[in-house]
Design a protein around this motif. Structure first.
Motif, PDB file in Angstrom:
ATOM      1  N   CYS A 139       5.323 -30.500  58.250  1.00 41.63           N
ATOM      2  CA  CYS A 139       4.370 -31.040  59.222  1.00 41.63           C
ATOM      3  C   CYS A 139       3.286 -30.046  59.631  1.00 41.63           C
ATOM      4  CB  CYS A 139       5.117 -31.509  60.477  1.00 41.63           C
ATOM      5  SG  CYS A 139       6.075 -33.003  60.253  1.00 41.63           S
ATOM      6  N   LEU A 172      16.922 -31.884  70.136  1.00 39.63           N
ATOM      7  CA  LEU A 172      15.707 -32.519  69.616  1.00 39.63           C
ATOM      8  C   LEU A 172      15.576 -32.305  68.108  1.00 39.63           C
ATOM      9  CD1 LEU A 172      13.138 -31.680  72.447  1.00 39.63           C
ATOM     10  CD2 LEU A 172      14.216 -33.894  71.952  1.00 39.63           C
ATOM     11  N   LEU A 173      15.968 -31.132  67.632  1.00 40.52           N
ATOM     12  CA  LEU A 173      15.937 -30.880  66.195  1.00 40.52           C
ATOM     13  C   LEU A 173      16.899 -31.810  65.457  1.00 40.52           C
ATOM     14  CD1 LEU A 173      15.794 -26.977  66.130  1.00 40.52           C
ATOM     15  CD2 LEU A 173      13.959 -28.541  65.479  1.00 40.52           C
ATOM     16  N   GLY A 188      15.517 -35.316  65.461  1.00 39.94           N
ATOM     17  CA  GLY A 188      14.415 -35.496  64.521  1.00 39.94           C
ATOM     18  C   GLY A 188      14.880 -35.855  63.129  1.00 39.94           C
ATOM     19  N   SER A 189      16.020 -35.302  62.712  1.00 39.31           N
ATOM     20  CA  SER A 189      16.570 -35.648  61.399  1.00 39.31           C
ATOM     21  C   SER A 189      17.458 -36.881  61.447  1.00 39.31           C
ATOM     22  CB  SER A 189      17.374 -34.462  60.844  1.00 39.31           C
ATOM     23  OG  SER A 189      16.531 -33.389  60.505  1.00 39.31           O
ATOM     24  N   GLN A 195      17.113 -39.538  63.252  1.00 36.24           N
ATOM     25  CA  GLN A 195      16.353 -40.784  63.286  1.00 36.24           C
ATOM     26  C   GLN A 195      16.077 -41.320  61.880  1.00 36.24           C
ATOM     27  OE1 GLN A 195      13.003 -41.015  62.104  1.00 36.24           O
ATOM     28  NE2 GLN A 195      12.838 -38.835  61.591  1.00 36.24           N
ATOM     29  N   ILE A 210       8.894 -36.290  59.233  1.00 36.27           N
ATOM     30  CA  ILE A 210       9.407 -35.905  60.554  1.00 36.27           C
ATOM     31  C   ILE A 210      10.834 -35.370  60.434  1.00 36.27           C
ATOM     32  CG2 ILE A 210      10.065 -36.781  62.829  1.00 36.27           C
ATOM     33  CD1 ILE A 210       7.742 -38.764  62.603  1.00 36.27           C
ATOM     34  N   ALA A 211      11.648 -35.963  59.570  1.00 29.01           N
ATOM     35  CA  ALA A 211      13.046 -35.553  59.423  1.00 29.01           C
ATOM     36  C   ALA A 211      13.171 -34.209  58.712  1.00 29.01           C
ATOM     37  CB  ALA A 211      13.817 -36.617  58.658  1.00 29.01           C
ATOM     38  N   TRP A 243      11.094 -31.735  58.839  1.00 25.44           N
ATOM     39  CA  TRP A 243      10.546 -30.652  59.659  1.00 25.44           C
ATOM     40  C   TRP A 243      11.641 -29.879  60.404  1.00 25.44           C
ATOM     41  CZ3 TRP A 243       7.222 -31.289  64.675  1.00 25.44           C
ATOM     42  CH2 TRP A 243       6.585 -30.070  64.970  1.00 25.44           C
ATOM     43  N   PRO A 244      12.565 -30.537  61.150  1.00 22.40           N
ATOM     44  CA  PRO A 244      13.615 -29.768  61.832  1.00 22.40           C
ATOM     45  C   PRO A 244      14.499 -28.977  60.875  1.00 22.40           C
ATOM     46  CG  PRO A 244      13.494 -32.008  62.692  1.00 22.40           C
ATOM     47  CD  PRO A 244      12.643 -31.977  61.472  1.00 22.40           C
TER      48      PRO A 244
END
Length: 322
Positions: A138, A157-158, A161-162, A164, A209-210, A212-213
């Motif tokens: 990202c 949150l990390l 992020g994955s 989801q 988005i997934a 990125w963490p």
């Protein structure tokens, strides 16, 4: 219009049935299909043997995540083999592989945290550091982004992020199948009114988005987990992603554009899918063997970090305030 009028009528048909492929195989085709089927079978047998090893040798907190991550290549290879033999099921085999890998993305993040010792051990080790979030896919160019403190909230949150992606990918797959049964989902329909043109990019955004963490955690722990071969493990995970998602998408786009020619009884799109399945079987077979070597080891706990030696080397640390 002239090209379509002179095109072999079989190039406009749906993919052939499995029995049609079997009856029309020549000597080369028999050898090719046999070798690829053998590779897919060996991949799954190697994975099952590895599951037995993991069940016996690996601590309970790591068993599930390691089995999930190890299964990425053999599951994709097996689904590709089914898609090769049954071309009309390719959409479903691809969706199954994609859903499995969506879970693997989340599981790989959990694996890195568990290799450190779990959430508590991770927070204890990394509490004095800060996360560098200006990383791919990202924000690799956004060097001005602030570093984030490592807390329970940021770790949650990390993970979210994955996670989801694992959930929403399955939801989008079920939605795609429902729309397909209604005749409103077609991968070759790229018009603005087609559902595929909307679902595809949305899933692509969820994927980025997934990832990125996972990249953030890897950049933070790559030195700490170096003795556990985390860098080649991450490379294999990324390679599965590129081959199963990007390579397949490129081949399918080339087929839809007519770059890959029709070869009756396969239309151009069906032939593109077939080429993609055959390549994936070979590639996943190799990755399965490499992954087995990487994960087949003694799972001893990490030694305690020596602060005076590893303060600036064991993790991606930030000196100074954010």
């Amino acid at each position: 219009m002239d090209n379509r009028s002179t095109m072999d009528p079989r190039c406009m048909e749906k993919p052939p049935f499995a029995i049609d492929i079997i009856l029309k195989l020549d000597v080369f085709g028999i050898i090719l299909y046999s070798v690829l089927t053998f590779m897919a079978t060996v991949s799954m047998l190697v994975f099952l043997e590895e599951c037995v090893y993991i069940y016996k040798k690996v601590p309970n907190n790591k068993k599930s995540v390691i089995i999930w991550v190890n299964g990425a290549a053999p599951v994709i290879g097996t689904m590709s083999c089914l898609g090769m033999w049954i071309p009309r099921a390719t959409m479903f085999t691809d969706m199954t592989s994609a859903c499995y890998f969506a879970v693997v993305v989340f599981k790989f993040l959990i694996l890195m945290v568990e290799e450190v010792g779990g959430d508590e051990a991770f927070l204890k080790r990394a509490g004095r550091y800060k996360l560098k979030i200006s990383t791919g896919p990202c924000c690799c160019c956004c060097l001005c982004l602030p570093h984030v403190a490592i807390t329970r909230r940021s770790l949650f949150l990390l993970k979210l992020g994955s996670f989801q992606f694992a959930i929403l990918k399955i939801v989008m797959t079920i939605l795609s199948i429902v729309l397909w049964t209604n005749g409103t989902f077609d991968l070759s329909d790229l018009t603005i009114t087609g559902s595929a043109i909307w679902i595809g990019p949305f899933v692509g955004i969820l994927t980025i988005i997934a990832l990125w963490p996972v990249a953030i955690i890897f950049m933070h722990l790559r030195v700490t987990l170096r003795t556990l071969k985390i860098i080649p493990k991450y490379a294999m995970y990324q390679l599965v992603l590129v081959l199963s998602q990007l390579q397949t998408a490129i081949i399918n786009i080339l087929a839809l554009n007519g770059t890959i020619a029709c070869a009756p009884p396969f239309s151009a799109p069906a032939r593109g899918y077939m080429m993609s399945q055959q390549l994936l079987i070979l590639e996943m077979f190799i990755i399965t063997l490499v992954t087995r070597l990487l994960y087949r080891r003694q799972y001893d706990p990490l030694p305690e970090e020596q602060r005076e030696v590893n303060e600036n080397t064991k993790m991606v640390s930030v000196t100074g305030s954010a």
